[in-house]
Design a protein around this motif. Structure first.
Motif, PDB file in Angstrom:
ATOM      1  N   LEU A 229      40.805  19.478  16.964  1.00  0.00           N
ATOM      2  CA  LEU A 229      41.206  19.319  15.571  1.00  0.00           C
ATOM      3  C   LEU A 229      40.400  18.167  14.991  1.00  0.00           C
ATOM      4  O   LEU A 229      40.292  17.104  15.626  1.00  0.00           O
ATOM      5  CB  LEU A 229      42.699  19.028  15.465  1.00  0.00           C
ATOM      6  N   ARG A 230      39.845  18.363  13.793  1.00  0.00           N
ATOM      7  CA  ARG A 230      38.971  17.344  13.208  1.00  0.00           C
ATOM      8  C   ARG A 230      39.368  17.044  11.770  1.00  0.00           C
ATOM      9  O   ARG A 230      39.704  17.955  11.007  1.00  0.00           O
ATOM     10  CB  ARG A 230      37.509  17.813  13.217  1.00  0.00           C
ATOM     11  N   ALA A 231      39.292  15.771  11.416  1.00  0.00           N
ATOM     12  CA  ALA A 231      39.425  15.334  10.024  1.00  0.00           C
ATOM     13  C   ALA A 231      38.325  14.308   9.793  1.00  0.00           C
ATOM     14  O   ALA A 231      38.365  13.210  10.365  1.00  0.00           O
ATOM     15  CB  ALA A 231      40.799  14.735   9.754  1.00  0.00           C
ATOM     16  N   TRP A 232      37.334  14.676   8.961  1.00  0.00           N
ATOM     17  CA  TRP A 232      36.155  13.834   8.764  1.00  0.00           C
ATOM     18  C   TRP A 232      36.013  13.484   7.284  1.00  0.00           C
ATOM     19  O   TRP A 232      36.228  14.334   6.412  1.00  0.00           O
ATOM     20  CB  TRP A 232      34.883  14.544   9.227  1.00  0.00           C
ATOM     21  N   TYR A 233      35.588  12.236   7.059  1.00  0.00           N
ATOM     22  CA  TYR A 233      35.351  11.771   5.692  1.00  0.00           C
ATOM     23  C   TYR A 233      33.973  11.145   5.622  1.00  0.00           C
ATOM     24  O   TYR A 233      33.653  10.232   6.391  1.00  0.00           O
ATOM     25  CB  TYR A 233      36.415  10.752   5.276  1.00  0.00           C
TER      26      TYR A 233
ATOM     27  N   PHE B 262      35.906  15.160   2.062  1.00  0.00           N
ATOM     28  CA  PHE B 262      36.865  15.162   3.160  1.00  0.00           C
ATOM     29  C   PHE B 262      36.929  16.570   3.732  1.00  0.00           C
ATOM     30  O   PHE B 262      37.163  17.536   2.997  1.00  0.00           O
ATOM     31  CB  PHE B 262      38.241  14.731   2.668  1.00  0.00           C
ATOM     32  N   ASN B 263      36.676  16.688   5.042  1.00  0.00           N
ATOM     33  CA  ASN B 263      36.664  17.985   5.712  1.00  0.00           C
ATOM     34  C   ASN B 263      37.717  18.039   6.806  1.00  0.00           C
ATOM     35  O   ASN B 263      37.951  17.050   7.512  1.00  0.00           O
ATOM     36  CB  ASN B 263      35.308  18.267   6.362  1.00  0.00           C
ATOM     37  N   THR B 264      38.325  19.198   6.956  1.00  0.00           N
ATOM     38  CA  THR B 264      39.197  19.462   8.099  1.00  0.00           C
ATOM     39  C   THR B 264      38.635  20.656   8.855  1.00  0.00           C
ATOM     40  O   THR B 264      38.036  21.566   8.262  1.00  0.00           O
ATOM     41  CB  THR B 264      40.638  19.757   7.659  1.00  0.00           C
TER      42      THR B 264
ATOM     43  N   ASN C 127      35.972  25.410   8.939  1.00  0.00           N
ATOM     44  CA  ASN C 127      35.757  24.224   8.114  1.00  0.00           C
ATOM     45  C   ASN C 127      36.393  24.443   6.747  1.00  0.00           C
ATOM     46  O   ASN C 127      36.308  25.540   6.179  1.00  0.00           O
ATOM     47  CB  ASN C 127      34.256  23.957   7.950  1.00  0.00           C
TER      48      ASN C 127
ATOM     49  N   ARG D 244      35.431   9.673  11.401  1.00  0.00           N
ATOM     50  CA  ARG D 244      35.842  10.868  12.118  1.00  0.00           C
ATOM     51  C   ARG D 244      37.134  10.619  12.904  1.00  0.00           C
ATOM     52  O   ARG D 244      37.242   9.617  13.611  1.00  0.00           O
ATOM     53  CB  ARG D 244      34.751  11.317  13.105  1.00  0.00           C
TER      54      ARG D 244
ATOM     55  N   ASN E 179      39.260  12.861  15.669  1.00  0.00           N
ATOM     56  CA  ASN E 179      39.175  14.060  16.475  1.00  0.00           C
ATOM     57  C   ASN E 179      40.287  14.081  17.519  1.00  0.00           C
ATOM     58  O   ASN E 179      40.615  13.044  18.116  1.00  0.00           O
ATOM     59  CB  ASN E 179      37.829  14.138  17.219  1.00  0.00           C
TER      60      ASN E 179
END
Length: 433
Positions: free
Chosen positions: A39-43, A57-59, A82, A428, A430
């Protein structure tokens, strides 16, 4: 290079595991398969220094399944997804080439077969070798369609052969500039790692072949060589790529010394190439490894005076000793002398397990050659990275923060200076399971 070596080691391990833990029935092969994912949450916050300062902002959800082996065979699949829920029109435009592309894609769907010390993998898959490599620095990891064969029958030697005929980019924009907003699909349009002086960063490629060898016969010394041939590259014809590298680690009392040397060059169909893409890169690096938790390295490199280098197929093929964390392309642009210094620290040495950090400074000085229509100048990059991997109840969860500032003292084809300063933050979160 590390990622390439790790990938080969993983393939070698599959062959060993296949012979020891094979399923008795086809049903058992599926029942005993392994499920994993992330599971990812990136900014990302990017200021390009000229026209735009945006953030995104991506999930993402990544799911992977590999069967147990049955008579040497196995099946594997990985789905990547994505979604950027809050992206506005300006951020979509700035990040359309790497981070803005919603949807899901079956990035791996392969059949593998292992016998003895030989392993064959056919289908969609992640590939990480010096000259053919998908980048994982964005939320969608690049993948290839093709076949990879590895063998370790020779003592202390790994042989690898690969064939690819399609490529999955990060977003759909790679294949079609007018197609914005979707996750990358498998197409004949590939990312090409090209020096900044060149005008090609993506191209139609019919297919590509590669062969390589890694030898560790001498204690502490790793020798790597690889050749790749990309067929019918748009505007270039057939393109040949070459990579050679030597890595030596000398153990001393309480720490280690590392000595590295790398050479790369590219050759194109001379009848078609009017972009000057037959360049080369030669670099060297000296490192102090694990000195009371510290790592210190200095590197220097030089490139061809008149031509840019095609470093490889895929955005992950641009690994150099003098590149920064966000970009390496400046280092192998034509007529460039580049330098890099890096200091890292492992905080587990003082009891903070899982925390690591590094800072680096890179300087890429590209000379101006009269008559070549390109941007040249001096790129100075300052960057840092802090990563924390949790233990205990949160094992598998990690956080990282990267920052880079680039000062460009650029000169255009007319020799006019244009100074630009760009900045980027990457955060990030993760969780791997």
């Amino acid at each position: 290079m590390k990622s390439a070596k790790y990938s080969l080691v993983a393939l070698m391990a599959v062959g060993v595991v296949s012979s020891l833990c094979a399923a008795d029935t086809l049903a058992d092969a599926f029942k005993n398969g392994k499920v994993g994912g992330e599971l990812r949450a990136w900014y990302f916050d990017r200021d390009n220094g000229t026209t735009s300062h945006q953030d995104i902002f991506n999930t993402a959800v990544v799911l992977n399944y590999v069967t147990d082996t049955f008579y040497g065979f196995r099946l594997g699949a990985t789905m990547q997804s994505n979604y950027a829920p809050y992206a506005d029109s300006d951020s979509k435009d700035l990040f359309k080439g790497d981070m803005y592309g919603s949807g899901a894609m079956l990035s791996e769907a392969y059949i593998g077969y292992a016998i003895g010390k030989t392993d064959l993998k056919i289908g969609r898959q992640f590939i990480s070798t010096p000259l053919v490599s998908g980048s994982g620095s964005r939320i969608v990891k690049e993948a290839f369609q093709g076949a990879v064969l590895t063998n370790t029958d020779l003592p202390s030697t790994t042989l690898i052969a690969a064939y690819v005929n399609k490529f999955q980019g990060r977003t759909s924009t790679l294949a079609d500039a007018s197609d914005v907003g979707d996750i990358g699909d498998f197409t004949k349009t590939y990312a090409l790692s090209v020096g900044k002086g060149g005008s090609v960063s993506k191209a139609f490629i019919d297919d590509a072949y590669s062969a390589g060898v890694i030898n560790k016969s001498i204690t502490g010394l790793t020798l790597t060589a690889q050749y790749a041939l990309a067929n019918d590259v748009a505007h270039l014809g057939d393109v040949s790529l070459y990579h050679a590298e030597a890595n030596y680690v000398l153990p001393l009392n309480g720490f280690k010394l590392g000595f590295d040397a790398m050479y790369r060059t590219s050759r194109t169909d001379s009848a078609l190439d009017n972009l000057n893409l037959e360049g080369s890169y030669f670099g060297g690096r000296v490192s102090i490894i694990d000195l009371a938790g510290f790592g210190i390295s200095v590197a220097a490199a030089t490139s061809d005076k008149s031509d840019d280098l095609i470093a490889g197929v895929g955005n992950g093929a641009d690994s150099t000793y003098t590149g920064s964390i966000l970009t390496s392309a400046h280092t192998y642009a034509r007529d460039t002398d580049s330098y890099m210094g890096k200091i890292s620290y492992d905080f587990s040495k003082i009891g903070v397990t899982g925390l690591s950090a590094f800072v680096l400074y890179a300087d890429n000085d590209q000379g101006y050659t009269q008559g070549i229509a390109q941007t040249s100048g001096d790129w100075k990059n300052t960057a840092c990275d802090v990563t924390y991997a949790f233990e205990g109840a949160l094992k598998g969860f990690s956080l990282s923060l990267q920052y880079e500032k680039e000062d460009n003292d650029k000169r255009n084809a007319a020799g006019v200076n244009t100074n630009v300063t760009s900045e980027e933050y990457r955060f990030r979160a993760n969780y791997k399971f």
